[in-house]
Design a protein around this motif. Structure first.
Motif, PDB file in Angstrom:
ATOM      1  N   TRP A 132     -10.786  -7.415   1.319  1.00  0.00           N
ATOM      2  CA  TRP A 132     -10.186  -6.642   0.243  1.00  0.00           C
ATOM      3  C   TRP A 132     -10.043  -7.486  -1.023  1.00  0.00           C
ATOM      4  N   ASP A 136      -6.188  -1.268  -3.998  1.00  0.00           N
ATOM      5  CA  ASP A 136      -6.777   0.022  -3.609  1.00  0.00           C
ATOM      6  C   ASP A 136      -7.638  -0.104  -2.357  1.00  0.00           C
ATOM      7  N   GLU A 137      -8.412  -1.165  -2.279  1.00  0.00           N
ATOM      8  CA  GLU A 137      -9.277  -1.360  -1.111  1.00  0.00           C
ATOM      9  C   GLU A 137      -8.435  -1.545   0.156  1.00  0.00           C
ATOM     10  N   ASP A 141      -8.168   1.142   3.525  1.00  0.00           N
ATOM     11  CA  ASP A 141      -8.326   0.749   4.932  1.00  0.00           C
ATOM     12  C   ASP A 141      -7.075   1.090   5.744  1.00  0.00           C
TER      13      ASP A 141
END
Length: 322
Positions: A132, A136-137, A141
């Motif tokens: 990441w 946001d990433e 997840d």
């Protein structure tokens, strides 16, 4: 010349001679209510250096993990209640634990609040080799596979570290209780667990991870400040600019046992004002990667007591208050 005399007059008012001489330190101890390496450790080291430089006083540090501050609070409020040579490191997390009744029968009225001398900020950190690159990433997840993640930080569910990530998850529409959580006795232990890949996410404080980030061991995905941090840390994005309106500002300071005399309390208050006025605290804050803050004595006492009431509302949000 006029400004020089104004400064002298200010010092005479702020540091009355009779108050300063009314008490003399004897084998002072700073209690860090956690294991070494976290924010409380940082504050005791700051105090040790500051008093050593200004007063040539040796302050020892005693680590007292247990209940994320509960053991130290109990110790100061009962065992050492008249000992003005005992000072205990505290933070916003201390006030939150009081608000959530994590210190048993003890409340915010059972110690004497000395002062806050530095500001820290919450962060969301991961290992430097994690996939990441942005908050946001990570959230994406977490939304898809919440059961595969382990989050870890100082304190149990409801602690200020847990609360930081819980507020972000809540904004993202994710139930914070769905994420597995491991409790550690302090941010130092939690950041070590992150480096060892025992946890995947550490919602800690900036001071607890800055050295590991500089060493390339950890990556800070977001700082929970209103704006980006100044200077060399300005490349760390805030959670707010990434779409999560969460700010967690941490005061760092100290409290004293409840039954010390007013003269002893005044000595500590005056000493802290003097450390600030002479620039000693500013230098120590910079060494510890803290940001400026100065609330001492009655002002700080009122602030903490108001904060406990406000933090109780955070607990209500997640069903954590009794």
């Amino acid at each position: 010349m006029r400004s020089f005399f104004l400064i002298v007059l200010h010092l005479l008012v702020v540091f009355p001679v009779h108050s300063v001489e009314a008490f003399e330190l004897e084998k002072p101890v700073c209690i860090a209510p956690a294991k070494p390496g976290g924010g409380h450790d940082i504050m005791c080291r700051l105090l040790t250096s500051a008093l050593g430089e200004a007063l040539q006083v040796d302050v020892s540090i005693r680590y007292m993990p247990g209940g994320i501050g509960a053991l130290a609070y109990n110790y100061a409020a009962s065992t050492r209640q008249k000992d003005a040579n005992t000072v205990v490191a505290a933070s916003t997390g201390t006030a939150l634990n009081i608000a959530l009744h994590k210190f048993g029968k003890y409340t915010e009225n059972d110690v004497r609040w000395l002062g806050a001398v530095g500001t820290d900020y919450g962060v969301i950190a991961v290992r430097s080799d994690a996939s990441w690159q942005t908050l946001d990433e990570l959230i994406a997840d977490l939304r898809q596979h919440p059961e595969t993640f382990i989050m870890g930080a100082a304190g149990s569910i409801g602690s200020q570290d847990w609360m930081k990530m819980a507020l972000i998850l809540d904004e993202a529409g994710i139930d914070p209780q769905a994420i597995r959580y491991i409790s550690f006795e302090g941010g130092g232990a939690a950041s070590d667990a992150l480096k060892k890949d025992q946890i995947q996410v550490f919602p800690g404080d900036f001071t607890e991870v800055v050295q590991q980030q500089e060493a390339g061991e950890l990556r800070v995905l977001a700082v929970l400040a209103e704006d980006r941090l100044p200077g060399e840390y300005g490349d760390i994005p805030t959670a707010r600019e990434q779409g999560y309106d969460v700010v967690w500002k941490v005061w760092r300071g100290f409290y004293l046992p409840p039954r010390i005399t007013n003269a002893e309390y005044s000595w500590w208050v005056n000493t802290f004002f003097r450390l600030e006025a002479t620039g000693v605290l500013a230098r120590e804050r910079q060494k510890m990667h803290l940001f400026p803050l100065m609330m001492i004595g009655d002002e700080f006492d009122l602030y903490v007591k108001n904060s406990v009431r406000q933090l109780h509302d955070f607990g209500n949000k997640f069903g954590l208050t009794q």
